[in-house]
Structures are given as structure tokens and as C-alpha cells.
Scaffold this active site. Structure first.
Site, PDB file in Angstrom:
ATOM      1  N   GLY A   1     -49.089 -48.480  63.490  1.00  0.00           N
ATOM      2  CA  GLY A   1     -48.131 -48.111  62.464  1.00  0.00           C
ATOM      3  C   GLY A   1     -46.707 -48.327  62.946  1.00  0.00           C
ATOM      4  CB  SER A   2     -43.551 -46.693  61.970  1.00  0.00           C
ATOM      5  OG  SER A   2     -43.639 -47.071  60.603  1.00  0.00           O
ATOM      6  CB  THR A   3     -45.728 -46.066  67.324  1.00  0.00           C
ATOM      7  OG1 THR A   3     -46.990 -46.744  67.229  1.00  0.00           O
ATOM      8  CG2 THR A   3     -45.871 -44.650  66.771  1.00  0.00           C
ATOM      9  CG  PHE A   4     -46.181 -52.873  66.636  1.00  0.00           C
ATOM     10  CD1 PHE A   4     -46.886 -53.147  67.801  1.00  0.00           C
ATOM     11  CD2 PHE A   4     -45.647 -53.942  65.930  1.00  0.00           C
ATOM     12  CE1 PHE A   4     -47.058 -54.454  68.242  1.00  0.00           C
ATOM     13  CE2 PHE A   4     -45.813 -55.244  66.360  1.00  0.00           C
ATOM     14  CZ  PHE A   4     -46.520 -55.495  67.533  1.00  0.00           C
TER      15      PHE A   4
END
Length: 647
Positions: free
Chosen positions: A326-329
Site C-alpha cells: 500500500g502507501s508504505t511503498f
């Protein structure tokens, strides 16, 4: 005539001398024979009486004492305890079924115990002792010893058995031991003879398996004498074996236990790494299981419960689970573009709530959009459209290259089972795997950690440690073996410019501390302990156009297994990073509400070395946090949980 007389006289003298010599020799022989008979009949009477009873000398292996596993502070994670057991040797027992029947009247033996014993006796050599039953109490052990004359081939013995004093806390890290199976011999040319001892136990998963040769040690031997009914008469001599090496891991038992308790009943995972040297401080997978059940012989009902549980307690989610990040990428996409020169920290894209790619709309999580967004704000508020635009400028191959540089898409070398490589896709990967060309939509999905991208909590923790330090931190789990420190290789530079790292780090600080930061509610207010982080939410279902038009169904209105995964990565303190942490809560919904609070509390526990003080939390949260922290059931230094009345 005179000559005849002289000849007769000489002959008589010769006969007399011969008679004397012969008589003397016979007397000496009888004297020696008498002495020998006295020696054998009197002095060696006991020895020959034993031989007359058909005694035999048996050589038996002495299982080595398994090495103890400690945490970084010396607390025992896997040890040994005394175990009373009963063994039987087929060649000494005679009618084994009759003997087992007699034994069942001395100690409780189930039909399964007897069947297993018969099977073991049949499969192994007649002189190999097999364990009929172990973990006897002292009274049972004594009864067997007293009835030994009526139980040929049966011997009560004492030995050591594996025990895990912190049971569920380290089940996935340490693993457990179990009896040697035929599968364990596959591919082994010259197996250790000790492995042939029935019910001898070796590591099956985790550290117990991957450090088996280190922990096992070398067997000793003993020679024993048994009589014709199989009773052990004496031990002739003994050569002690070499105990296995003690191992100290990098994990902290206190931090691990705190995180395990903090996760509660969630299906979740958390990995914490020391940013300075790669030490794995905690690797938690929840829910867990008690490895002692496997050592003692797990029941069918207990095993079935573990296998059927929808939260998968047997799976090591910390290193085995592969999730869309998800947005941790987004830090990966940002750094790839910054290093390539495709964007700068000041580059601004307008977010109307979606990105139109050839007539197909890719939506931002905020339906109305974010408006003009630069790098810091894109991280702080987690704008998706900024990363759609950025990814199309830099391209998937450079994003994938940056992901691998940060530790994604690779198997990290730790002595744990089923460590996943995850997946860091690029154009060549799709062509090889799916025989298809890479598309624009694939790049857009990958830019926000969806699509083909898969990562584990371990990989996300490594990624975060590298972003925090600017160095190619490698995780390690073994700190010392038999008192000898395992050397740490100095980490090299990750090769990313300081200015670009600083820009991304600033965005992560804003996530936690900015007024519109997605994880502001999980910030740390203690002076000098600000943390940096990034929230993430990974979809596990497709949202149709009709649902989006009518309003996306909230996670709490969906069945548990259809809710989004919640993710968070972070490090702290932000100004002088010491620990990096990654949390995944399966089907937890939003990363800001489900994963970030756990990561914040875990970081505080590691930094303070104790349950975090309330002063570290925002003032409006202290009452709730006091109740939450006081409600955690934590282990003492000895690994024991407090009595139920104290909880």
C-alpha cells in the site's frame, strides 16, 4: 653277565630320573590347575555367575544436552528440563506384548502408547532401546524401578526434555523440536547415529531447525551389562558427549512480549530492527501457539484448532506473509524519481481525486482530491495521484531497482522458516511470468504498492531502516554462539543522495507530526523522541464503479476477511534514528487507526526499556492509554505470566 648287570643298573637310574621329572611336572601342573580353579571358583565367582546367567554387554548412545537459546539480555527462550522416562529393548524383553501389558499395570499406558511402542520395537534393531513413555512423575518412575525384576528389557531412565518458558511469545522465531522422521533423513548421506535413537528430537522450524547442528551437540556412549532377563546389572563405563552450543539471539524478550500483548487477538505482525546494526529486536506474529504442545505430543483436537483458525496462528506472518505494501511503498516511488531527476522536492501535481489514463480513471483515496501537492504533502496526506504522475515519469524499472536497493523483493538471510522473497515486479518479470507486456495501469498500481508488488513485514522494516540510516542495513538474528560474538559487517552507503533522503524523511516526519498528517494521532510528544512514519492501506477486494459512485462500503460494514489490510512503517527518534518498525494488521482497515498505534507503542517500549510513561503520549490520550497499558498481561523477568488474580 657283568655287562648285562651294568646295563640294567643304568636303565633303572634313567627310569628313576624320568619318573621324578614326570612326577614333578605333574605336581606343578596340578598345583597351577588348583590355583586357577581357586581363582575362578572363589575370587571370580561373582563374575562368572553373571556370565553363567547369559549376561550381555550392550553399547548405548547417550543423547547430548541441547544448547540453550537466550535473548540479547540472557533470558532463556528455549531450555531443558529433567524428564523421567521408561525405555524398552526388544532383545532383552522376550515377549514384548506381555511385558508391555505388565507395565500398563504399573504406570498408565494408553492403547496408543502401546501401539507406538510395538511399532517402534518392530522398526528398530533388537538392541536399540525405544521410549515407551516419558514425562513420568517421580511416583510413576519409582514404581517402574521397584517392579524392574518382573519387567525384562524395561529400564527407567532420566534425561532432558526441551521446554519453552515463554511459550507463545517466541513460537514463530524459535520454533520447536520434534521426533526425527524419515523425511529428516532425505538428502543426508551420513546421518548422525544419535538421530536413530527412537523419539530423539530435533528442530522442526525456526531457529531450532536452522541452527540444529549448532544446538544438537555430540552424543556420548555407555557400556552396560544386562542379565538373561534383560535387567541392567551395572554400567561398565561411560564417555560423556559434548553439549550443544548455547545461542544468544538479538531479540529482546521484554519488547517481544509487550508487542505480543499489545496486538491482542488481531491477526497481525510486527518487526523491529536496530537501525545502527540490523539487530532484529522483535519479530512478532499474532496470534501465536504454544510450542511446548509439539514437544510433548500435540493432541488431534489442539492441532485441528490451530490449522482451522481463520487467523492462521501457525503462519509466521512476520517473515512469511506477503502483502501489498500500500502507501508504505510511496517512499520507494519518490526516491526512484528523485534520484532519476524526474521530480524534485518542490515538484507539484494537482490532485482532482483521480488520474485519467487513456479513459480509465485511477482514484485517490480522497474522493474530492487534495489539490496542488508537493512531495512533503503527498507523504503527509498520502495523496495517490501524486505518485501516479511520478511513477509514469520515472518508469517501473527504476522503481523496481530502488525497491530492491531498499531491501524489497529479496529473501533476507535469517535462521527462520519460510522467509518470503515477496515480489518487486518490473517489465522483464511480467513478460517472463505472465507472457504479457507491462502496461501503464501496472505502473500506476505499483506506484502506491498495489498490483503485483508484495512485501513482508521484515522487508518493510529493512526498507525503513535503510531510509532512516542511508545505509544498506542487513537484518541479523544471532548475536553470539557459545559466548563468541558474531561479528557485524559495517553497513555500506545505500547510494542515495543525502538531500533526497532528507526530503523523504521530512515527509515521514510530517506524517506523524504535521497538522494534516495521516498518523498524527499516533505521534510521540516526549521531547527529543519524535518519530517518522508512513501509513498504508492495502485493498484485498476490487471496488466496482457502481460501488464507487454510490459510496465505497466502509471496512467495518464488511466481513472481516474482506476488509483492507492496515500497514505502518516508522522509525524513531526521528533526529537520531535507533529503531525501525513495520506493522501489518490483516483486515485491520486503515493503517492510521489499526497499525500506527501499535508501532508507536512498540517504539516507545524499546526506547524506554519499560512500559512507556504516559507523558510520552498526547495529553488527550493519556486516560485511554493508561487503561490500555494497565490492561496488558505482561511476563515477568522469569518469563512467567502473573497469577490470574493479579491481572
Amino acid at each position: 653277565m657283568k655287562r648285562v648287570a651294568r646295563d640294567s643298573e643304568a636303565s633303572a637310574r634313567r627310569v628313576t630320573r624320568r619318573a621324578l621329572l614326570l612326577g614333578g611336572g605333574m605336581a606343578a601342573m596340578f598345583a597351577a590347575l588348583g590355583y586357577r580353579m581357586r581363582y575362578l571358583g572363589v575370587e571370580q565367582a561373582d563374575e562368572f555367575r553373571l556370565l553363567a546367567e547369559e549376561n550381555r554387554i550392550n553399547m548405548r548412545l547417550i543423547p547430548p544436552t541441547r544448547g540453550v537459546i537466550h535473548d540479547r539480555n540472557g533470558k532463556v527462550l528455549a531450555g531443558n528440563e529433567q524428564n523421567y522416562r521408561v525405555v524398552m529393548t526388544r532383545e532383552d524383553a522376550g515377549d514384548v506384548e506381555t511385558v508391555l501389558n505388565r507395565l500398563s499395570h504399573v504406570i498408565p499406558l494408553t492403547r496408543s502408547d502401546i501401539a507406538d511402542a510395538l511399532d517402534g520395537l518392530e522398526k528398530n534393531s533388537p538392541f536399540v532401546p525405544i521410549t515407551v513413555k516419558d514425562r513420568l512423575d517421580w511416583e510413576e518412575f519409582s514404581r517402574v524401578a521397584l517392579n524392574a525384576p518382573a519387567l525384562p528389557g524395561v529400564t527407567p531412565e532420566t534425561g532432558m526434555s526441551r521446554v519453552y518458558p515463554r511459550d507463545t511469545d517466541f513460537a514463530h522465531v524459535i520454533g520447536y523440536v520434534g521426533p526425527v522422521s524419515e523425511k529428516d533423513f532425505e538428502g543426508v548421506e551420513n546421518p548422525d547415529p544419535v538421530l536413530r535413537i527412537p523419539k530423539f528430537q530435533i528442530g522442526k522450524i525456526g531457529v531450532e531447525k536452522w541452527l540444529e547442528d549448532t544446538l544438537r551437540g555430540e552424543a556420548g556412549t555407555k557400556r552396560i551389562e544386562v542379565n538373561h532377563i534383560g535387567r541392567v546389572m551395572r554400567e561398565i563405563d561411560r564417555i560423556e558427549g559434548t553439549p550443544g552450543a548455547d545461542v544468544h539471539l538479538t531479540v529482546d524478550a521484554g519488547v517481544q512480549n509487550f508487542i505480543q500483548a499489545r496486538m491482542g487477538e488481531e491477526s497481525a505482525a510486527c518487526v523491529m530492527i536496530d537501525v545502527t546494526n540490523g539487530d532484529v529486536i522483535a519479530a512478532v506474529s499474532s496470534p501465536s501457539f504454544d510450542p511446548n504442545l509439539f514437544v510433548r505430543g500435540i493432541s488431534n483436537s489442539d492441532f485441528r484448532f490451530l490449522m482451522d483458525h481463520d487467523h492462521r496462528p501457525m503462519a509466521n506472518k512476520a517473515v512469511q506473509g506477503a502483502y501489498p505494501p500500500g502507501s508504505t511503498f510511496k517512499m520507494v516511488t519518490a526516491l526512484a524519481a528523485l534520484e532519476d531527476g524526474a521530480i524534485t522536492p518542490e515538484t507539484t501535481f494537482r490532485c482532482p481525486g483521480y488520474y485519467d489514463a487513456g479513459g480509465r480513471k485511477f482514484h485517490c483515496w480522497r474522493r474530492g482530491g487534495h489539490g496542488p501537492v508537493n512531495l512533503e504533502r503527498s507523504l503527509m496526506e498520502s495523496c495517490d495521484v501524486f505518485y501516479y504522475e511520478t511513477a509514469l515519469k520515472v518508469g517501473i524499472d527504476k522503481i523496481a531497482e530502488m525497491g530492491r536497493r531498499l531491501g524489497l523483493g529479496q529473501r533476507h538471510d535469517l535462521p527462520m522458516s519460510a522467509i518470503t522473497e515477496g515480489n518487486m515486479p518490473d517489465k522483464a518479470w511480467k513478460l517472463e511470468r505472465h507472457k504479457a507486456e507491462w502496461r501503464i495501469g501496472d505502473t500506476i498500481n505499483a506506484s502506491i504498492g498495489q498490483g503485483y508488488v508484495l512485501t513482508s513485514p521484515l522487508q518493510l522494516a529493512v526498507m525503513t531502516a535503510r531510509i532512516a540510516s542511508g545505509k544498506a542495513i542487513k537484518p541479523r538474528l544471532v548475536r553470539a554462539i557459545d559466548g563468541q560474538e558474531v561479528p557485524v559487517e559495517p553497513a555500506e552507503s545505500i547510494g542515495i543522495s543525502t538531500s533526497n533522503l532528507t526530503a523523504v524523511q521530512g515527509g515521514m516526519v510530517a506524517v506523524m507530526n504535521g497538522k494534516s498528517g495521516t498518523a498524527r494521532s499516533s505521534r510521540i510528544v516526549a521531547e527529543g523522541l519524535q518519530m517518522a512514519g508512513k501509513t498504508g492501506t492495502a485493498q484485498v477486494r476490487n471496488i466496482s464503479a457502481a460501488e464507487r459512485a454510490a459510496g465505497v462500503i466502509s471496512n467495518d460494514q464488511l466481513p472481516w476477511n474482506r476488509r483492507d489490510h492496515a500497514l505502518f512503517v516508522g522509525y524513531g527518534p526521528a533526529e537520531n534514528p535507533r529503531y525501525a518498525v513495520a506493522v501489518v494488521v490483516e483486515h485491520g482497515g486503515g493503517g492510521s487507526t489499526a497499525a500506527a498505534p501499535i508501532a508507536r507503542d512498540a517504539l516507545l517500549r524499546a526506547i524506554y526499556g519499560a512500559v512507556p510513561p504516559l507523558e510520552a503520549y498526547p495529553s488527550d490520550q493519556r486516560g485511554r492509554m493508561e487503561s490500555l497499558l494497565n490492561g496488558l498481561v505482561l511476563r515477568g523477568d522469569d518469563g512467567r505470566l502473573p497469577p490470574a488474580s493479579d491481572t
